[in-house]
Scaffold this active site. Structure first.
Site, PDB file in Angstrom:
ATOM      1  N   LEU A 357      -5.265 -18.945  -6.389  1.00  0.00           N
ATOM      2  CA  LEU A 357      -4.627 -20.037  -7.134  1.00  0.00           C
ATOM      3  C   LEU A 357      -4.384 -21.218  -6.205  1.00  0.00           C
ATOM      4  CD1 LEU A 357      -2.026 -17.973  -9.187  1.00  0.00           C
ATOM      5  CD2 LEU A 357      -4.415 -18.484  -9.748  1.00  0.00           C
ATOM      6  N   ASP A 358      -3.922 -20.940  -5.001  1.00  0.00           N
ATOM      7  CA  ASP A 358      -3.713 -21.992  -4.008  1.00  0.00           C
ATOM      8  C   ASP A 358      -5.018 -22.690  -3.657  1.00  0.00           C
ATOM      9  OD1 ASP A 358      -1.033 -22.392  -3.333  1.00  0.00           O
ATOM     10  OD2 ASP A 358      -0.975 -20.686  -1.981  1.00  0.00           O
ATOM     11  N   HIS A 359      -5.976 -21.907  -3.184  1.00  0.00           N
ATOM     12  CA  HIS A 359      -7.227 -22.496  -2.717  1.00  0.00           C
ATOM     13  C   HIS A 359      -7.975 -23.169  -3.861  1.00  0.00           C
ATOM     14  CE1 HIS A 359      -7.371 -21.028   1.481  1.00  0.00           C
ATOM     15  NE2 HIS A 359      -6.610 -20.050   1.017  1.00  0.00           N
TER      16      HIS A 359
END
Length: 515
Positions: A357-359
């Site tokens: 989700l971050d990347h």
């Protein structure tokens, strides 16, 4: 008409569908293996970012064709776990603190995040525990409380704790409904002001964002990945942090490539901030929504003060709804939105094979900035773009469908029954790799290095090839670094960052070339 995930995202970003034929993909079936389509999400996010960069580069260099884009699942998978491949003078970084983990509660599970000292202090304070409390102390206390009680108590004290929910439970929650109703990436043209015209490009490599000044007000992973990518493509990226809130040195080493890093007291150094804003082309914010408003740094205030900017805002839960002002991290969003339940087993929750989700959201935000710069060149106008980890999570849980908004519970139809069979037995969950405290009430997972998802026992970046081909080494001001190479790749473009990260906060708070 059925779209591939990449085609759907590209269309949502306003891209010309005719350019998609410029993209080729090297498929590696073992990469980022999970129950959910993580590999496909990662491929789509990186692909649209690379294509946006190639398009902007072609525009500025006067090329007859947009350079060809190559998306290699192996390079993408390696970059999505870049923090695990990082070595600093041979030392591997620590990605999760002891109190950042899953815990059994009286009625289920809760996950906490306490990597930063102030978050650890708030967690322990909310639970009425001393500063020297151990994992066993916390586990014993949480085992006697409900997950929802822990969530509300800790958040009320400014800490971070999220109760485990299924995808259906999240979809029925007001915040889940609000998130699902938004586009994957929100784009808005605020006015018709004439924007700065970017100079023509020449030279090798082709650097689409050359000369673009990016003020980076982000932390942790997603925002820094976005600005790290803009730096790769030639932007002058200046990351600014508050001197009293230092970034973890390991996180800075992973996401600081291509950037300069300065500290600035936004309250005391108003003149310096105004000078930076006056010459900025892009401002990227990644703090909790509302927390920068008092400095005049809300997206709306920035657009009014600096017409012609591209303002990019990243949040965990979306800048709206009852959770709009809550802090959040990838690991917590996985727990709230049903991902941890899907990737887990009946015995315990799991995690994705990467902090995807971050990347993923980071590359989406960078792509949105690049597309905004292209549109400014055509039409002018101040531009706002927004992305949220929870919205990316909803896209993933929905099987990479529903880009322009999901229809509540009816949107959970893209997983061939997974959301109706959450916690199905697998070969092991990400939680299996962690040591349990006491009788097994505390589980250390959170996409930690070496963990496994319920989908199987492959490592996160296992693509059938050794990841070494997508790693590099170089000296830096913080030591000898081994790091993941950028996955954003197009013909004639950069293969690596122009500069390694230096020590955090040691650069002057001014743009390159300014006295």
């Amino acid at each position: 008409m059925t779209h591939s995930p990449m085609a759907g995202v590209w269309e949502e970003l306003g891209g010309d569908p005719a350019l998609l034929h410029r993209v080729s993909t090297v498929v590696r079936p073992g990469a980022l293996e999970a129950r959910l389509p993580v590999r496909e999400l990662a491929r789509a996010c990186v692909g649209v970012c690379a294509l946006a960069g190639a398009e902007l580069g072609a525009r500025r260099a006067g090329l007859a064709e947009v350079p060809r884009v190559r998306v290699d699942d192996g390079a993408v998978a390696t970059a999505f776990v870049s923090e695990r491949h990082l070595l600093i003078d041979g030392r591997a970084p620590v990605t999760f603190a002891p109190l950042s983990r899953f815990w059994r509660t009286a009625d289920g599970w809760v996950r906490t995040h306490a990597n930063y000292p102030h978050h650890r202090a708030r967690l322990l304070g909310a639970l009425g525990l001393a500063d020297d409390a151990t994992v066993e102390d916390v586990a014993g206390l949480l085992a006697e409380r409900s997950a929802s009680e822990v969530e509300e108590t800790v958040y009320g004290a400014g800490g971070l704790a999220v109760a485990l929910r299924t995808a259906k439970e999240w979809a029925a929650l007001e915040q889940g409904i609000r998130v699902a109703g938004r586009p994957l990436v929100e784009r808005e043209r605020v006015d018709s002001v004439r924007a700065r015209v970017l100079a023509p490009l020449d030279g090798d490599p082709l650097l689409p964002a050359s000369g673009v000044r990016v003020l980076d007000l982000t932390r942790v992973i997603a925002g820094p990945v976005a600005t790290r990518t803009l730096a790769l493509l030639g932007a002058d990226v200046l990351r600014v942090d508050a001197p009293q809130l230092p970034e973890h040195s390991d996180a800075h080493a992973d996401t600081g490539f291509g950037k300069r890093s300065a500290t600035l007291d936004l309250a005391a150094d108003r003149r310096v901030l105004e000078d930076l804003l006056a010459a900025a082309d892009v401002v990227v914010t990644g703090y909790r929504p509302g927390s920068l408003d008092r400095f005049g740094l809300s997206p709306e205030a920035l657009a009014e003060r600096r017409p012609g900017l591209v303002v990019a805002q990243l949040s965990a839960w979306g800048a709206y709804g009852p959770w709009g002002e809550r802090r959040g991290f990838d690991s917590l969003v996985q727990v709230a939105t049903g991902i941890a339940a899907i990737e887990g087993s009946p015995e315990r929750p799991g995690a994705l094979p990467a902090q995807a989700l971050d990347h993923g959201t980071g590359y989406l935000l960078a792509a949105a900035v690049l597309r905004a710069l292209i549109e400014q060149g055509d039409e002018g106008g101040t531009r706002l773009v927004r992305a949220a980890l929870a919205r990316t999570a909803a896209w993933l849980v929905n099987g990479l469908n529903g880009l322009n908004g999901l229809n509540g519970l009816n949107g959970l139809n893209g997983l061939n029954g997974l959301v109706h069979d959450e916690g199905a037995a697998g070969s092991g969950s990400a939680a299996d790799s962690g040591s349990a405290a006491g009788s097994g009430s505390a589980v250390d997972s959170g996409s930690a290095a070496g963990s496994r998802s319920a989908a199987g026992s492959r490592s996160a970046a296992d693509s059938g090839d050794e990841p070494g081909r997508w790693l590099a080494e170089r000296d830096s001001g913080i030591g000898r670094l081994r790091y993941a190479l950028p996955p954003v790749s197009f013909a004639g473009g950069p293969a690596d960052w122009a500069r390694p990260p230096g020590p955090w906060g040691t650069d002057p708070a001014r743009w390159a070339g300014q006295a």
